[in-house]
Design a protein around this motif. Structure first.
Motif, PDB file in Angstrom:
ATOM      1  N   ARG A   1       1.134  -1.202   0.108  1.00  0.00           N
ATOM      2  CA  ARG A   1      -0.167  -0.036   0.055  1.00  0.00           C
ATOM      3  C   ARG A   1       0.915   1.002   0.150  1.00  0.00           C
ATOM      4  O   ARG A   1       1.530   1.264   0.616  1.00  0.00           O
ATOM      5  N   LYS A   2      -0.108   2.519  -1.082  1.00  0.00           N
ATOM      6  CA  LYS A   2       1.535   3.309  -1.194  1.00  0.00           C
ATOM      7  C   LYS A   2       1.139   4.974  -0.207  1.00  0.00           C
ATOM      8  O   LYS A   2       1.711   5.752  -0.341  1.00  0.00           O
ATOM      9  N   MET A   3      -0.055   4.492   0.456  1.00  0.00           N
ATOM     10  CA  MET A   3      -0.594   5.547   1.258  1.00  0.00           C
ATOM     11  C   MET A   3      -1.005   5.278   2.569  1.00  0.00           C
ATOM     12  O   MET A   3      -0.969   4.454   3.204  1.00  0.00           O
ATOM     13  N   THR A   4      -0.700   6.545   3.203  1.00  0.00           N
ATOM     14  CA  THR A   4      -0.459   6.568   4.511  1.00  0.00           C
ATOM     15  C   THR A   4      -0.889   8.199   5.031  1.00  0.00           C
ATOM     16  O   THR A   4      -0.729   8.738   4.514  1.00  0.00           O
ATOM     17  N   VAL A   5      -1.852   7.860   6.184  1.00  0.00           N
ATOM     18  CA  VAL A   5      -2.377   8.715   6.761  1.00  0.00           C
ATOM     19  C   VAL A   5      -1.835   9.334   7.923  1.00  0.00           C
ATOM     20  O   VAL A   5      -1.507   8.621   8.911  1.00  0.00           O
ATOM     21  N   PHE A   6      -1.408  10.266   8.090  1.00  0.00           N
ATOM     22  CA  PHE A   6      -0.649  11.063   9.977  1.00  0.00           C
ATOM     23  C   PHE A   6      -2.553  12.256   9.708  1.00  0.00           C
ATOM     24  O   PHE A   6      -2.689  12.936   9.591  1.00  0.00           O
ATOM     25  N   GLU A   7      -2.405  11.438  11.085  1.00  0.00           N
ATOM     26  CA  GLU A   7      -3.835  11.904  11.654  1.00  0.00           C
ATOM     27  C   GLU A   7      -3.791  11.967  13.106  1.00  0.00           C
ATOM     28  O   GLU A   7      -4.015  10.973  13.765  1.00  0.00           O
ATOM     29  N   ASN A   8      -4.238  13.207  13.073  1.00  0.00           N
ATOM     30  CA  ASN A   8      -4.647  13.958  14.875  1.00  0.00           C
ATOM     31  C   ASN A   8      -6.040  14.712  14.707  1.00  0.00           C
ATOM     32  O   ASN A   8      -6.208  15.640  14.178  1.00  0.00           O
ATOM     33  N   PRO A   9      -7.604  13.367  15.050  1.00  0.00           N
ATOM     34  CA  PRO A   9      -9.024  14.078  14.390  1.00  0.00           C
ATOM     35  C   PRO A   9      -9.032  16.100  15.220  1.00  0.00           C
ATOM     36  O   PRO A   9      -8.526  15.959  16.529  1.00  0.00           O
ATOM     37  N   GLY A  10      -9.197  16.444  14.477  1.00  0.00           N
ATOM     38  CA  GLY A  10      -9.650  18.135  14.914  1.00  0.00           C
ATOM     39  C   GLY A  10      -8.183  18.951  15.250  1.00  0.00           C
ATOM     40  O   GLY A  10      -8.504  20.156  15.224  1.00  0.00           O
ATOM     41  N   ASP A  11      -7.144  18.039  14.965  1.00  0.00           N
ATOM     42  CA  ASP A  11      -5.685  19.553  14.639  1.00  0.00           C
ATOM     43  C   ASP A  11      -5.251  19.138  13.087  1.00  0.00           C
ATOM     44  O   ASP A  11      -5.107  20.158  12.633  1.00  0.00           O
ATOM     45  N   ARG A  12      -5.170  17.990  12.583  1.00  0.00           N
ATOM     46  CA  ARG A  12      -4.413  17.689  10.900  1.00  0.00           C
ATOM     47  C   ARG A  12      -4.699  16.166  10.149  1.00  0.00           C
ATOM     48  O   ARG A  12      -5.622  15.798  11.884  1.00  0.00           O
ATOM     49  N   MET A  13      -4.908  16.716   9.463  1.00  0.00           N
ATOM     50  CA  MET A  13      -5.068  15.356   9.247  1.00  0.00           C
ATOM     51  C   MET A  13      -4.182  15.583   7.456  1.00  0.00           C
ATOM     52  O   MET A  13      -4.301  15.974   6.757  1.00  0.00           O
ATOM     53  N   MET A  14      -2.977  14.098   7.477  1.00  0.00           N
ATOM     54  CA  MET A  14      -2.034  15.011   6.505  1.00  0.00           C
ATOM     55  C   MET A  14      -1.495  13.511   5.586  1.00  0.00           C
ATOM     56  O   MET A  14      -2.340  12.362   5.834  1.00  0.00           O
ATOM     57  N   VAL A  15      -1.973  13.038   4.110  1.00  0.00           N
ATOM     58  CA  VAL A  15      -1.624  11.734   3.265  1.00  0.00           C
ATOM     59  C   VAL A  15      -0.452  12.568   2.917  1.00  0.00           C
ATOM     60  O   VAL A  15      -0.163  13.293   2.160  1.00  0.00           O
ATOM     61  N   LEU A  16       0.247  10.974   3.102  1.00  0.00           N
ATOM     62  CA  LEU A  16       2.045  10.802   1.790  1.00  0.00           C
ATOM     63  C   LEU A  16       0.798   9.212   0.641  1.00  0.00           C
ATOM     64  O   LEU A  16       0.405   8.506   1.306  1.00  0.00           O
TER      65      LEU A  16
END
Length: 292
Positions: free
Chosen positions: A32-47
């Motif tokens: 899988r090539k997609m990684t999610v960096f998520e802190n709900p309510g503060d940030r959501m980032m996808v690599l």
């Protein structure tokens, strides 16, 4: 190889990636090539990554764990631009550590990255990060990025997607783009990861992993091909040596003089009979022999 595409729209972000890493006659791998960096309510980032898998994994691990000299991480960056800088620094770190050794084994430092998301207090942003760690950002004039086998899926996006495109329309377009790539290149394969992010949600809005059993994707695969054929058959065949009044159907007109660039044969091979006799069929030859 792989194919990943991401779109930055007025209403949010769309990310789509395949999962193929090897494509040989007897060796097909997935990761899988997609990684999610998520802190709900503060940030959501996808690599999303394309290129050498070991390089991509190392970069992802450094991004998740490393603190910069300024004390920043992707979890504490105050803007997506600052987070993109951290991604670029991770790329350079892996290059400095591994590139020379890889080169000794004949392996290029090959990696491409799409990085996007939203941090509280600013708008959605989308970046493409190169193997040197530098990056560019998507704007209204160029609202999407592709990495990997991009050429097959590019035309449909160029014709359809604008900043005003809805998230569902963009997701549909991304899936059609992926289907075009799957049909033309064996190095791209299922399953797919599709993530839809709504502006200001600050958490993953919609996500699905798509395999060969997914009914909607199967519908796209069959319907898109049928519709393309219907549109193709609905376009008139070209008219050659048309009169000027034939309009849009005229490919060439009687009042134009187009000639190809010709290379003449050697003088010794020039045909001295510019009007050769017409070819005869076997039946005509037999009739001629009977007359004699």
């Amino acid at each position: 190889m792989t194919y990943c595409v991401a779109m930055r729209l007025d209403s949010g972000l769309v990310f789509l990636s395949d999962s193929r890493t090897n494509a040989g006659v007897d060796q097909v791998g997935t990761f899988r090539k997609m990684t999610v960096f998520e802190n709900p309510g503060d940030r959501m980032m996808v690599l999303m990554t394309a290129g050498n898998l070991s390089i991509s994994q190392s970069i992802r691990q450094i991004i998740a764990e490393r603190t910069t000299t300024g004390g920043k991480t992707v979890w504490t960056a105050t803007s997506m631009y600052e987070a993109a800088q951290i991604v670029g620094e991770a790329v350079r770190t892996v290059y400095e550590r591994d590139a020379r050794t890889l080169r000794e084994f004949g392996i290029d430092f090959n990696v491409s990255i799409i990085f996007g998301g939203q941090i509280q207090g600013e708008r959605c942003r989308l970046f493409q990060v190169y193997a040197a760690g530098n990056f560019i950002e998507a704007h209204n004039e160029n609202t999407y990025f592709q990495i990997g086998e991009a050429k097959y899926g590019k035309p449909i996006i160029d014709r359809v997607v604008t900043p005003a495109t809805t998230l569902n329309e963009a997701a549909k377009c991304a899936l059609i783009s992926m289907d075009s790539t799957l049909r033309s290149n064996i190095s791209v394969g299922l399953p797919l990861d599709l993530l839809i992010y709504e502006q200001d949600a600050l958490s993953v809005t919609r996500f699905v992993t798509i395999d060969e059993k997914n009914q909607y994707f199967q519908m796209i695969r069959s319907t898109w091909g049928q519709q393309l054929k219907t549109v193709f058959e609905g376009i008139s065949d070209p008219v050659w040596n048309a009169s000027p009044d034939d309009g849009a159907k005229a490919l060439s007109a009687t009042n134009t003089n187009s000639q190809p660039v010709r290379v003449q044969p050697p003088h010794s091979m020039l045909n001295t009979n510019p009007n050769p006799a017409p070819l005869q069929t076997l039946a005509q030859q037999e009739d001629g022999n009977k007359q004699h």
